[in-house]
Design an enzyme around this catalytic site. Structure first.
Site, PDB file in Angstrom:
ATOM      1  N   ASN A  72       8.606 -15.726  -3.646  1.00  0.00           N
ATOM      2  CA  ASN A  72       8.345 -15.401  -2.240  1.00  0.00           C
ATOM      3  C   ASN A  72       9.481 -14.598  -1.633  1.00  0.00           C
ATOM      4  O   ASN A  72       9.272 -13.811  -0.702  1.00  0.00           O
ATOM      5  CB  ASN A  72       8.127 -16.683  -1.430  1.00  0.00           C
ATOM      6  CG  ASN A  72       6.814 -17.356  -1.763  1.00  0.00           C
ATOM      7  OD1 ASN A  72       5.883 -16.716  -2.241  1.00  0.00           O
ATOM      8  ND2 ASN A  72       6.730 -18.653  -1.533  1.00  0.00           N
TER       9      ASN A  72
ATOM     10  N   ASP B 273       5.496  -6.506  -4.609  1.00  0.00           N
ATOM     11  CA  ASP B 273       4.241  -7.241  -4.446  1.00  0.00           C
ATOM     12  C   ASP B 273       3.574  -7.481  -5.799  1.00  0.00           C
ATOM     13  O   ASP B 273       2.903  -8.492  -6.000  1.00  0.00           O
ATOM     14  CB  ASP B 273       3.303  -6.450  -3.531  1.00  0.00           C
ATOM     15  CG  ASP B 273       2.030  -7.205  -3.198  1.00  0.00           C
ATOM     16  OD1 ASP B 273       2.119  -8.394  -2.834  1.00  0.00           O
ATOM     17  OD2 ASP B 273       0.940  -6.617  -3.309  1.00  0.00           O
TER      18      ASP B 273
ATOM     19  N   ASP C 242       5.868 -10.310  -7.919  1.00  0.00           N
ATOM     20  CA  ASP C 242       6.122 -11.667  -7.436  1.00  0.00           C
ATOM     21  C   ASP C 242       5.347 -12.708  -8.249  1.00  0.00           C
ATOM     22  O   ASP C 242       5.848 -13.801  -8.526  1.00  0.00           O
ATOM     23  CB  ASP C 242       5.839 -11.804  -5.936  1.00  0.00           C
ATOM     24  CG  ASP C 242       4.430 -11.370  -5.549  1.00  0.00           C
ATOM     25  OD1 ASP C 242       3.619 -11.080  -6.450  1.00  0.00           O
ATOM     26  OD2 ASP C 242       4.149 -11.285  -4.345  1.00  0.00           O
TER      27      ASP C 242
ATOM     28  N   ARG D  78       5.529 -16.977 -12.560  1.00  0.00           N
ATOM     29  CA  ARG D  78       5.271 -17.543 -13.891  1.00  0.00           C
ATOM     30  C   ARG D  78       6.566 -17.720 -14.680  1.00  0.00           C
ATOM     31  O   ARG D  78       6.701 -18.680 -15.451  1.00  0.00           O
ATOM     32  CB  ARG D  78       4.288 -16.647 -14.643  1.00  0.00           C
ATOM     33  CG  ARG D  78       2.871 -16.697 -14.060  1.00  0.00           C
ATOM     34  CD  ARG D  78       1.883 -15.899 -14.879  1.00  0.00           C
ATOM     35  NE  ARG D  78       2.057 -14.461 -14.708  1.00  0.00           N
ATOM     36  CZ  ARG D  78       1.510 -13.763 -13.719  1.00  0.00           C
ATOM     37  NH1 ARG D  78       0.776 -14.374 -12.813  1.00  0.00           N
ATOM     38  NH2 ARG D  78       1.697 -12.450 -13.645  1.00  0.00           N
TER      39      ARG D  78
ATOM     40  N   ASP E 262       1.823 -14.103  -0.260  1.00  0.00           N
ATOM     41  CA  ASP E 262       1.554 -12.730  -0.696  1.00  0.00           C
ATOM     42  C   ASP E 262       0.491 -12.083   0.174  1.00  0.00           C
ATOM     43  O   ASP E 262       0.660 -10.952   0.650  1.00  0.00           O
ATOM     44  CB  ASP E 262       1.114 -12.759  -2.160  1.00  0.00           C
ATOM     45  CG  ASP E 262       0.878 -11.374  -2.725  1.00  0.00           C
ATOM     46  OD1 ASP E 262      -0.243 -10.844  -2.543  1.00  0.00           O
ATOM     47  OD2 ASP E 262       1.788 -10.808  -3.342  1.00  0.00           O
ATOM     48  N   HIS E 263      -0.623 -12.782   0.398  1.00  0.00           N
ATOM     49  CA  HIS E 263      -1.704 -12.216   1.209  1.00  0.00           C
ATOM     50  C   HIS E 263      -1.287 -12.059   2.669  1.00  0.00           C
ATOM     51  O   HIS E 263      -1.737 -11.131   3.349  1.00  0.00           O
ATOM     52  CB  HIS E 263      -2.959 -13.095   1.122  1.00  0.00           C
ATOM     53  CG  HIS E 263      -3.774 -12.828  -0.101  1.00  0.00           C
ATOM     54  ND1 HIS E 263      -3.341 -13.139  -1.358  1.00  0.00           N
ATOM     55  CD2 HIS E 263      -5.005 -12.272  -0.262  1.00  0.00           C
ATOM     56  CE1 HIS E 263      -4.269 -12.799  -2.247  1.00  0.00           C
ATOM     57  NE2 HIS E 263      -5.274 -12.264  -1.608  1.00  0.00           N
TER      58      HIS E 263
ATOM     59  N   ASP F 294       0.696  -8.901   2.839  1.00  0.00           N
ATOM     60  CA  ASP F 294      -0.225  -7.776   2.640  1.00  0.00           C
ATOM     61  C   ASP F 294      -1.039  -7.501   3.903  1.00  0.00           C
ATOM     62  O   ASP F 294      -1.271  -6.339   4.262  1.00  0.00           O
ATOM     63  CB  ASP F 294      -1.170  -8.065   1.482  1.00  0.00           C
ATOM     64  CG  ASP F 294      -0.483  -7.963   0.132  1.00  0.00           C
ATOM     65  OD1 ASP F 294       0.614  -7.386   0.063  1.00  0.00           O
ATOM     66  OD2 ASP F 294      -1.039  -8.466  -0.860  1.00  0.00           O
TER      67      ASP F 294
END
Length: 432
Positions: A48, A101, A104, A109, A122-123, A126
């Site tokens: 993040n 973006d 991330d 992972r 993330d969204h 965006d």
């Protein structure tokens, strides 16, 4: 807990990201670069944090626009800035935003931090970036204070809403051969670069003029010599139509495979056009050709307020997706826009003057109040959702830490090694 219903919290642990990326650019050109880039980040950096760093770059781009062209006049309106080299910084900032973006999830992972919080964060970035890039790209295209900028906002938000709606109903994020996060962003990067070399007025030239096709008789007689920036808007409209068909096709197939009605999801598309009509109704005061908001310095704060309300709206859809709750048809943040639209259009509705927006100055103040309220509402949403998810899952938002069984904070890597050590000691009969 403050925002997520208690009965839905347990669904957070069931969440698993699923995505399909059919982009040729993404898979064969950009992905090798992204794999290289993510390795440059230490594993102690939270995913993040990478996402937020990219968003900060976009905010810096937006800040330079406000500094050089605070009234959003653009070159055609008489603005003396920004200097052309600034557009190269916008291109670099946006390209890095896309890069961060994209990595991330890879960083999540690598660090064992993949989960619903990353999807929400993330969204959220965006969604806010979408409006900021509309404003920046329209400035670079020399569209400025015009309905074309509003049309660009509508088309861009529509694409984002479609993707979010599709993910809710299919359970996976689908990126086709041409998508906004990949090809769309790269096109805007190219626009910034071209503007850096040629200036915003370059886009006011006719497409036939710039290509030399106006000299070809039958072409110049049959094809209108539309400006490059208008041609770009038309291209965006074609892309939107393509995405509408593709998104619904994916939802249709998914619903049929699961034995559900493929037509019910269409109902959940209605909130977006309803909110668009509401904003257009407000913008059309006192008339479409003489909008008091579009043709004034109120346009940028208006678009930002609209974008924040939209981010709140789609944020709740993503939250419903990761918690497996009902699709939110109504968003309370639009109430303020409803008040603004009705008040300013009282002369049309009741034949009496507005109660609040009685002058250009008071209209501007009301738009600024709308921006403040939408920002506060979205900030509250983000804060509460992050708090709910981090508390329930025992994770941190901006650091690579998790709570162990004893409730102590530790890094995921350390936690995995501690578990291995306990297993080894147990096997040796030394654990007590």
């Amino acid at each position: 807990m403050g925002y997520i219903p208690p009965h839905a919290l347990h669904n957070l642990k069931k969440y698993k990201y699923q995505g399909v990326d059919k982009s040729i650019l993404s898979n064969y050109v950009l992905n090798p670069y992204w794999n290289w880039l993510v390795e440059r980040w230490p594993k102690w950096v939270a995913p993040n944090t990478i996402t937020f760093c990219g968003f900060v770059l976009v905010m810096l781009n937006f800040a330079t626009m406000l500094y050089y062209d605070p009234a959003y006049l653009t070159e055609k309106g008489g603005a003396t800035g920004p200097p052309q080299w600034i557009y190269f910084t916008w291109a670099a900032g946006l390209f890095l935003y896309q890069s961060f973006d994209a990595i991330d999830g890879k960083q999540a992972r690598r660090t064992g931090m993949a989960g619903p919080l990353g999807e929400m964060f993330d969204h959220g970035c965006d969604a806010m970036n979408t409006t900021l890039e509309v404003i920046l790209a329209s400035q670079a295209l020399n569209l400025g204070r015009s309905w074309w900028t509003v049309a660009s906002q509508i088309a861009t938000l529509a694409n984002f809403y479609l993707t979010t709606w599709e993910e809710y109903h299919t359970g996976q994020l689908y990126l086709g051969v041409f998508s906004g996060p990949i090809e769309g962003i790269l096109i805007i990067v190219v626009i910034f670069v071209v503007t850096g070399f040629r200036g915003p007025s370059f886009w006011d030239q006719g497409i036939l003029t710039i290509t030399g096709l106006e000299k070809v008789g039958w072409i110049s007689e049959t094809v209108p010599d539309v400006c490059l920036n208008v041609a770009f808007m038309m291209f965006g409209a074609v892309g939107l139509a393509f995405n509408i068909v593709t998104s619904y096709s994916n939802v249709y197939k998914s619903r049929r495979q699961s034995g559900q009605s493929p037509f019910t999801p269409l109902l959940y598309l209605l909130p977006f056009p309803a909110t668009v009509l509401l904003q257009i109704f407000w913008l059309s005061h006192p008339s479409v050709g003489d909008s008091a908001i579009i043709y004034s310095s109120s346009l940028v704060p208006f678009l930002c307020a609209w974008g924040l309300m939209f981010a709140h709206q789609v944020g709740r859809v993503i939250l419903a997706h990761v918690t497996k709750t009902e699709f939110p048809l109504f968003d309370p943040t639009w109430t303020w826009s409803l008040i603004g639209a009705l008040d300013v259009n009282l002369p049309r509705i009741l034949g009496r003057p507005p109660i609040i927006q009685t002058s250009p100055g008071r209209l501007h103040l009301f738009v600024l109040a709308t921006l403040f309220i939408s920002l506060a509402s979205y900030a509250r949403f983000v804060t509460l959702v992050i708090s709910d998810i981090t508390e329930y899952l025992g994770i941190a938002c901006f650091t690579v830490r998790k709570r162990d069984e004893g409730g102590h904070w530790t890094s995921p890597t350390k936690a995995r090694w501690n578990k291995v050590d306990r297993v080894v000691k147990a096997e040796n009969g030394k654990i007590h």
